[in-house]
Design an enzyme around this catalytic site. Structure first.
Site, PDB file in Angstrom:
ATOM      1  N   GLY A  19      -5.888  -2.925 -11.212  1.00  0.00           N
ATOM      2  CA  GLY A  19      -5.654  -2.758  -9.779  1.00  0.00           C
ATOM      3  C   GLY A  19      -4.406  -3.493  -9.362  1.00  0.00           C
ATOM      4  O   GLY A  19      -3.710  -4.109 -10.166  1.00  0.00           O
ATOM      5  N   GLY A  71      -2.731  -5.752  -5.792  1.00  0.00           N
ATOM      6  CA  GLY A  71      -2.847  -6.259  -4.441  1.00  0.00           C
ATOM      7  C   GLY A  71      -1.561  -6.033  -3.688  1.00  0.00           C
ATOM      8  O   GLY A  71      -0.695  -5.256  -4.112  1.00  0.00           O
ATOM      9  N   GLY A  72      -1.383  -6.753  -2.577  1.00  0.00           N
ATOM     10  CA  GLY A  72      -0.235  -6.512  -1.727  1.00  0.00           C
ATOM     11  C   GLY A  72       1.087  -6.666  -2.435  1.00  0.00           C
ATOM     12  O   GLY A  72       1.975  -5.830  -2.293  1.00  0.00           O
ATOM     13  N   GLY A 110       1.370  -7.808  -5.949  1.00  0.00           N
ATOM     14  CA  GLY A 110       1.205  -8.108  -7.361  1.00  0.00           C
ATOM     15  C   GLY A 110       0.259  -7.148  -8.047  1.00  0.00           C
ATOM     16  O   GLY A 110      -0.124  -6.112  -7.506  1.00  0.00           O
ATOM     17  N   VAL A 158      -3.178  -6.811 -10.961  1.00  0.00           N
ATOM     18  CA  VAL A 158      -4.319  -7.455 -11.596  1.00  0.00           C
ATOM     19  C   VAL A 158      -4.544  -6.785 -12.943  1.00  0.00           C
ATOM     20  O   VAL A 158      -4.671  -5.560 -13.027  1.00  0.00           O
ATOM     21  CB  VAL A 158      -5.596  -7.362 -10.731  1.00  0.00           C
ATOM     22  CG1 VAL A 158      -6.766  -8.027 -11.450  1.00  0.00           C
ATOM     23  CG2 VAL A 158      -5.369  -8.008  -9.373  1.00  0.00           C
ATOM     24  N   LYS A 198      -4.172 -12.287 -12.442  1.00  0.00           N
ATOM     25  CA  LYS A 198      -3.513 -11.822 -11.222  1.00  0.00           C
ATOM     26  C   LYS A 198      -2.060 -12.268 -11.247  1.00  0.00           C
ATOM     27  O   LYS A 198      -1.764 -13.455 -11.438  1.00  0.00           O
ATOM     28  CB  LYS A 198      -4.223 -12.380  -9.997  1.00  0.00           C
ATOM     29  CG  LYS A 198      -3.652 -11.893  -8.684  1.00  0.00           C
ATOM     30  CD  LYS A 198      -4.490 -12.410  -7.530  1.00  0.00           C
ATOM     31  CE  LYS A 198      -3.918 -11.937  -6.206  1.00  0.00           C
ATOM     32  NZ  LYS A 198      -4.708 -12.455  -5.063  1.00  0.00           N
ATOM     33  N   ASP A 206     -10.798  -9.832   4.138  1.00  0.00           N
ATOM     34  CA  ASP A 206     -10.754  -8.458   3.626  1.00  0.00           C
ATOM     35  C   ASP A 206     -12.100  -8.078   3.009  1.00  0.00           C
ATOM     36  O   ASP A 206     -12.162  -7.525   1.913  1.00  0.00           O
ATOM     37  CB  ASP A 206      -9.637  -8.308   2.596  1.00  0.00           C
ATOM     38  CG  ASP A 206      -9.245  -6.837   2.387  1.00  0.00           C
ATOM     39  OD1 ASP A 206      -9.539  -6.010   3.271  1.00  0.00           O
ATOM     40  OD2 ASP A 206      -8.664  -6.525   1.339  1.00  0.00           O
TER      41      ASP A 206
END
Length: 570
Positions: A33, A35-36, A38, A40, A57, A151
């Site tokens: 996946g 994130g904003g 970066g 994972v 991460k 979140d």
């Protein structure tokens, strides 16, 4: 996080190739996946054991501000220790990027679950999964400084194969400074539309625990209706009000419906001010659901007023079922019909024996030809122990009906009295001394053995070394002694009330994979001064020919106690 997704480069950060090695230690197995700012990865720790799998991460934003926020995130998250939050292991900088290493949570997030099943969750199931998430958020809100997740949504709640919910993705978490209306935001984006409250859209918005309450309410809304709630902007600017959960799914109780709507209030002051208040209403709804299922004839409430309009719990059981519909006990005097006594079959056989021919019938006058010194004329031999009817007596040997030589030498009246005394007062015989001593020896051996077993079962386990802790943990699982297995985990020290949850998880694992039949501790390596990683091969009943490999993480507490933080199979 078990579903691996392709990475699309929208922020300009190129993910590292699968198979490449980060920091000479972590081999990238897959991109799971982003994130904003970066990515994972799922990685294997090749330095200590390739079976040790973690989530890595990566922050690719080179700006000093982003790196500073990432460092703050790493510092605060490494201090967290909660059963429903992934454990952060370390952070480091390598090749102009910074990284965070945390436990890899194997399972399915609730967004994936909804897509796969294509129908909402049952109310009680959804509430049972959300209560541990409430506990995790309350833990965050009570840290120093307090932390807000910001979140909360189904995609950030993973349920493991053992039915254990975990709150993940702290990419936009922030520190909250109560009383100063200030927060420190980790990244630019402030939540996901549909789950973010209005105050997270504004840089000056007054956020607090009530902001995570909004995310909880939106998550529960989707889990029970299958629909993402309207965004805060749509609710403020739109003409059509957001439908209540119960209008979409009539099976939702009035208590849960009212609790969700209050959690989703647009004004922060109108929401629950803490997740504990919201959790209390969830628990109330669970009790109502269980009560309704146990009383199918009770009248269903159609109002949507919420928990304040309901009668006190102590009176609900009396008001739900009319007296004429109350269950009635069987009309037996002691709650049931008389049953045959199983001990009756063990008694000796009984026979009806007539009196000896040499004695007068019981209850009859003594013959008049007896001399006065034998018995007074006209006396009747009777009494409460000697009824006039024949008595049931144990069968005697054939020789017992013949008078003894001593009785034959007595006068007839004396012999009769002697025989009656023998019948009324049977002789008492004690155990011989050797038999008594032998019985005492056996009893002491039994008590001693029971004491040893009780000590082995109830005594605190030995957790002085990683090897002993790991072996004791899997030995307890092999014996299906789940409470004992829980004592080897760090939850037994950090969360004493988690035993029931752990026992349910162990039992669910046995139901899914079969009970542990054998195990082998392959190796134990040191990760740091107080952290060890063990590799264990485990055979289970449902797949004896395909053993599982477990990675077990241990931490030393108090200088002499090693406890298991996590145990995950590959």
């Amino acid at each position: 996080m078990s579903e691996e997704v392709a990475y699309s480069n929208t922020d300009g950060a190129q993910p590292r190739a699968v198979g490449s090695i980060v920091n000479n230690r972590y081999r990238i197995l897959a991109v799971v996946g982003r994130g904003g700012l970066g990515v994972v990865y799922r990685v294997a720790d090749i330095l200590y054991s390739s079976n040790n799998v973690y989530a890595l991460k990566e922050l690719a934003d080179p700006s000093p501000g982003a790196r500073k926020q990432f460092e703050l995130e790493s510092k605060w998250l490494q201090e967290l220790n909660h059963n429903n939050i992934p454990r952060v292991r370390e952070s480091f900088e390598w090749d102009e990027r910074v990284y965070l290493v945390m436990d890899y949570v194997d399972g399915e997030n609730l967004e994936q679950y909804l897509r796969r099943t294509n129908h909402p969750l049952a109310e009680e199931q959804a509430l049972q999964w959300m209560l541990p998430i409430c506990d995790a958020l309350q833990y965050l809100h009570t840290r120093t400084p307090p932390l807000l997740h910001r979140d909360v949504k189904p995609a950030n709640i993973i349920v493991t194969p053992g039915e254990h919910p975990v709150l993940v993705d702290f990419g936009i978490a922030k520190a909250h400074l109560p009383g100063m209306n200030q927060t420190v935001t980790f990244v630019r984006k402030a939540g996901t539309e549909g789950y973010a409250p209005p105050e997270q859209y504004a840089a000056t918005g007054l956020t607090g625990p009530w902001s995570d309450v909004y995310g909880l309410g939106a998550t529960l809304y989707q889990l029970l209706t299958g629909r993402v709630p309207q965004t805060a902007v749509e609710r403020i600017t739109g003409d059509t009000p957001m439908p209540r959960p119960r209008a979409i799914n009539p099976k939702i109780s009035a208590v849960t419906d009212s609790a969700i709507m209050r959690a989703l209030e647009l004004k922060p002051a109108n929401r629950y001010q803490s997740v504990t208040e919201f959790a209390a209403q969830m628990m109330e709804a669970i009790q109502q659901t269980k009560f309704a299922s146990s009383a199918p004839n009770s009248q269903q409430r159609n109002d949507v007023e919420g928990p304040r309009s309901l009668p006190p719990t102590a009176h609900r059981s009396q008001q739900s079922v009319p007296p004429q519909q109350q269950p009635r006990l069987p009309a037996y005097p002691f709650g049931g019909p008389s049953l045959p006594n199983p001990l009756a079959q063990q008694r000796p056989a009984m026979t009806v024996s007539p009196p000896p021919t040499s004695l007068p019938p019981l209850g009859a006058p003594i013959p008049s030809n007896l001399s006065p010194n034998q018995a007074p004329s006209g006396d009747v031999i009777s009494g409460p122990l000697m009824p006039s009817a024949p008595r049931l007596q144990p069968a005697r040997p054939a020789t017992s009906s013949t008078p003894s030589r001593a009785e034959m030498s007595m006068p007839q009246g004396a012999a009769t009295a002697s025989r009656l005394q023998d019948i009324q007062q049977p002789k008492r015989r004690g155990l011989p001394l050797p038999a008594l001593i032998g019985a005492l020896v056996v009893l002491m051996a039994i008590i001693g053995g029971a004491s040893v077993m009780a000590y082995q079962y109830f005594a605190p386990p030995d957790r002085s070394t990683p090897q002993i802790a790991v072996s004791g943990y899997f030995s307890a699982l092999e014996q299906q002694n789940y409470g004992r297995a829980w004592q080897y985990t760090s939850d037994s020290r950090n969360d004493p009330n988690s035993q029931a949850t752990a026992v349910n998880a162990f039992s669910a694992d046995d139901g899914r994979y079969g009970a542990v039949t054998s195990f082998t501790v392959n190796q134990i390596a040191s990760d740091s001064a107080s952290h060890m990683i063990a590799n264990v091969t485990v055979k289970r009943a449902k797949s004896p020919g395909s053993p599982l490999t477990y990675n077990v993480n241990l931490t030393e507490y108090d200088g002499s106690t090693w406890l298991i933080d996590s145990a995950s199979s590959q």
